[in-house]
Design a protein around this motif. Structure first.
Motif, mmCIF file in Angstrom:
data_model
loop_
_atom_site.group_PDB
_atom_site.id
_atom_site.type_symbol
_atom_site.label_atom_id
_atom_site.label_comp_id
_atom_site.label_asym_id
_atom_site.label_seq_id
_atom_site.Cartn_x
_atom_site.Cartn_y
_atom_site.Cartn_z
ATOM 1 N N MET A 102 0.825 -1.207 0.000
ATOM 2 C CA MET A 102 0.000 0.000 0.000
ATOM 3 C C MET A 102 0.862 1.260 0.000
ATOM 4 O O MET A 102 0.554 2.238 -0.678
ATOM 5 N N ARG A 103 1.938 1.247 0.791
ATOM 6 C CA ARG A 103 2.808 2.416 0.831
ATOM 7 C C ARG A 103 3.466 2.660 -0.520
ATOM 8 O O ARG A 103 3.608 3.799 -0.978
ATOM 9 N N GLU A 104 3.878 1.582 -1.181
ATOM 10 C CA GLU A 104 4.519 1.738 -2.493
ATOM 11 C C GLU A 104 3.543 2.300 -3.513
ATOM 12 O O GLU A 104 3.900 3.119 -4.363
ATOM 13 N N ARG A 105 2.280 1.884 -3.420
ATOM 14 C CA ARG A 105 1.281 2.408 -4.350
ATOM 15 C C ARG A 105 1.029 3.893 -4.102
ATOM 16 O O ARG A 105 0.880 4.673 -5.035
ATOM 17 N N ARG A 106 0.970 4.255 -2.814
ATOM 18 C CA ARG A 106 0.765 5.665 -2.499
ATOM 19 C C ARG A 106 1.933 6.515 -2.990
ATOM 20 O O ARG A 106 1.739 7.601 -3.552
ATOM 21 N N ARG A 107 3.138 6.018 -2.803
ATOM 22 C CA ARG A 107 4.308 6.750 -3.278
ATOM 23 C C ARG A 107 4.303 6.862 -4.791
ATOM 24 O O ARG A 107 4.659 7.908 -5.352
ATOM 25 N N LEU A 108 3.891 5.790 -5.444
ATOM 26 C CA LEU A 108 3.837 5.820 -6.912
ATOM 27 C C LEU A 108 2.802 6.827 -7.395
ATOM 28 O O LEU A 108 3.039 7.595 -8.348
ATOM 29 N N ARG A 109 1.641 6.866 -6.734
ATOM 30 C CA ARG A 109 0.606 7.822 -7.117
ATOM 31 C C ARG A 109 1.075 9.259 -6.886
ATOM 32 O O ARG A 109 0.857 10.135 -7.717
ATOM 33 N N LEU A 110 1.693 9.498 -5.723
ATOM 34 C CA LEU A 110 2.198 10.822 -5.435
ATOM 35 C C LEU A 110 3.266 11.252 -6.433
ATOM 36 O O LEU A 110 3.320 12.407 -6.874
ATOM 37 N N GLY A 111 4.110 10.298 -6.816
ATOM 38 C CA GLY A 111 5.138 10.609 -7.810
ATOM 39 C C GLY A 111 4.542 10.941 -9.162
ATOM 40 O O GLY A 111 4.989 11.876 -9.846
ATOM 41 N N ILE A 112 3.503 10.195 -9.543
ATOM 42 C CA ILE A 112 2.852 10.459 -10.825
ATOM 43 C C ILE A 112 2.159 11.823 -10.798
ATOM 44 O O ILE A 112 2.241 12.611 -11.760
ATOM 45 N N LEU A 113 1.471 12.136 -9.683
ATOM 46 C CA LEU A 113 0.802 13.434 -9.566
ATOM 47 C C LEU A 113 1.811 14.582 -9.593
ATOM 48 O O LEU A 113 1.578 15.619 -10.221
ATOM 49 N N ALA A 114 2.928 14.395 -8.902
ATOM 50 C CA ALA A 114 3.952 15.441 -8.913
ATOM 51 C C ALA A 114 4.527 15.633 -10.303
ATOM 52 O O ALA A 114 4.760 16.765 -10.750
ATOM 53 N N LEU A 115 4.759 14.536 -11.020
ATOM 54 C CA LEU A 115 5.301 14.637 -12.378
ATOM 55 C C LEU A 115 4.318 15.325 -13.314
ATOM 56 O O LEU A 115 4.703 16.188 -14.123
ATOM 57 N N VAL A 116 3.032 14.985 -13.202
ATOM 58 C CA VAL A 116 2.018 15.618 -14.051
ATOM 59 C C VAL A 116 1.918 17.109 -13.742
ATOM 60 O O VAL A 116 1.791 17.946 -14.636
ATOM 61 N N SER A 117 1.993 17.474 -12.459
ATOM 62 C CA SER A 117 1.921 18.886 -12.072
ATOM 63 C C SER A 117 3.094 19.671 -12.632
ATOM 64 O O SER A 117 2.940 20.785 -13.149
ATOM 65 N N VAL A 118 4.293 19.092 -12.562
ATOM 66 C CA VAL A 118 5.475 19.768 -13.087
ATOM 67 C C VAL A 118 5.368 19.954 -14.600
ATOM 68 O O VAL A 118 5.701 21.015 -15.151
ATOM 69 N N VAL A 119 4.883 18.903 -15.278
ATOM 70 C CA VAL A 119 4.749 18.991 -16.735
ATOM 71 C C VAL A 119 3.744 20.065 -17.126
ATOM 72 O O VAL A 119 3.971 20.870 -18.040
ATOM 73 N N LEU A 120 2.591 20.097 -16.412
ATOM 74 C CA LEU A 120 1.574 21.098 -16.735
ATOM 75 C C LEU A 120 2.048 22.512 -16.428
ATOM 76 O O LEU A 120 1.829 23.445 -17.208
ATOM 77 N N LEU A 121 2.692 22.681 -15.287
ATOM 78 C CA LEU A 121 3.179 24.005 -14.925
ATOM 79 C C LEU A 121 4.272 24.506 -15.875
ATOM 80 O O LEU A 121 4.411 25.708 -16.094
ATOM 81 N N GLY A 122 5.042 23.589 -16.440
ATOM 82 C CA GLY A 122 6.076 23.998 -17.381
ATOM 83 C C GLY A 122 5.585 24.096 -18.808
ATOM 84 O O GLY A 122 6.100 24.884 -19.597
ATOM 85 N N ALA A 123 4.567 23.300 -19.154
ATOM 86 C CA ALA A 123 4.089 23.288 -20.535
ATOM 87 C C ALA A 123 3.283 24.526 -20.870
ATOM 88 O O ALA A 123 3.374 25.068 -21.980
ATOM 89 N N VAL A 124 2.491 25.005 -19.919
ATOM 90 C CA VAL A 124 1.646 26.167 -20.203
ATOM 91 C C VAL A 124 2.478 27.419 -20.479
ATOM 92 O O VAL A 124 2.285 28.097 -21.493
ATOM 93 N N PRO A 125 3.449 27.789 -19.602
ATOM 94 C CA PRO A 125 4.284 28.961 -19.952
ATOM 95 C C PRO A 125 5.100 28.756 -21.218
ATOM 96 O O PRO A 125 5.314 29.708 -21.990
#
Length: 205
Positions: free
Chosen positions: A1-24
């Motif tokens: 369960m912890r590994e899944r949570r970490r994986l989800r958090l990592g995916i969300l962080a990666l998507v946020s970084v991509v969106l924040l960088g792609a728009v500008p």
């Protein structure tokens, strides 16, 4: 369960970084590839018959590195040059452009109507003249004159050329060199009429 949570958090962080960088990045590339001066020209309130076909050309760069940006627009109008020039002059005046009277506008005598305008840090040249109806032959030989035909297409309308450049790159905005000979200064190499060294030295007795 912890590994899944970490994986989800990592995916969300990666998507946020991509969106924040792609728009500008998207808006930055869009601003670099699109010139706002052409948006201003598109906003001119000219009749539809005065802007049938439009061709834009850009040279130089907006940072004036070695060469400032020059915007050129060629427009085909369906009506006569006088009526077309009047429509464009009224549209420029209504959009905040001011008529610029300069002794070098134009640089040389041209046919048609040629006027200069200024707005903020920009200068604009407006040239309206008769259209070029008969293109020159490719091989340079004179084209044969065909017999007149009532069904032949008439050459009507006018051709409009608009050039916009930065005022700091327009040499006509600065002080003009004077041609008054009284302001040229003193000759640094004057010519003396009576040269004291021109006489031959006396020979020793």
């Amino acid at each position: 369960m912890r590994e899944r949570r970490r994986l989800r958090l990592g995916i969300l962080a990666l998507v946020s970084v991509v969106l924040l960088g792609a728009v500008p990045l998207f808006f930055g590339l869009r601003a670099l590839s699109h010139d706002p001066v052409f948006d201003t020209l598109d906003g001119l309130r000219v009749p539809a018959w005065a802007a049938v076909t439009t061709v834009d050309n850009v040279s130089g760069n907006r940072w004036c590195f070695r060469e400032c940006r020059l915007r050129e627009r060629t427009v085909e109008s369906q009506r006569a040059p006088k009526e077309t020039a009047r429509a464009y002059e009224q549209a420029l005046a209504g959009d905040g452009w001011r008529r610029w009277k300069n002794s070098r506008c134009p640089e040389r005598p041209v046919e048609g109507s040629f006027t200069c305008w200024r707005r903020d840090e920009l200068t604009l040249e407006l040239w309206v003249r008769e259209p070029v109806c008969t293109p020159p032959p490719i091989d340079g030989s004179p084209a044969p004159s065909p017999a007149p035909s009532p069904a032949a297409e008439k050459c009507t309308g006018s051709l409009v050329s608009v050039k916009v450049r930065n005022a700091i790159d327009d040499e006509r905005t600065g002080p003009q060199p004077t041609k008054d000979p009284s302001l040229t200064g003193v000759d640094p190499f004057p010519t003396f009429a009576d040269d004291p060294l021109d006489e031959s030295a006396p020979s020793p007795s």
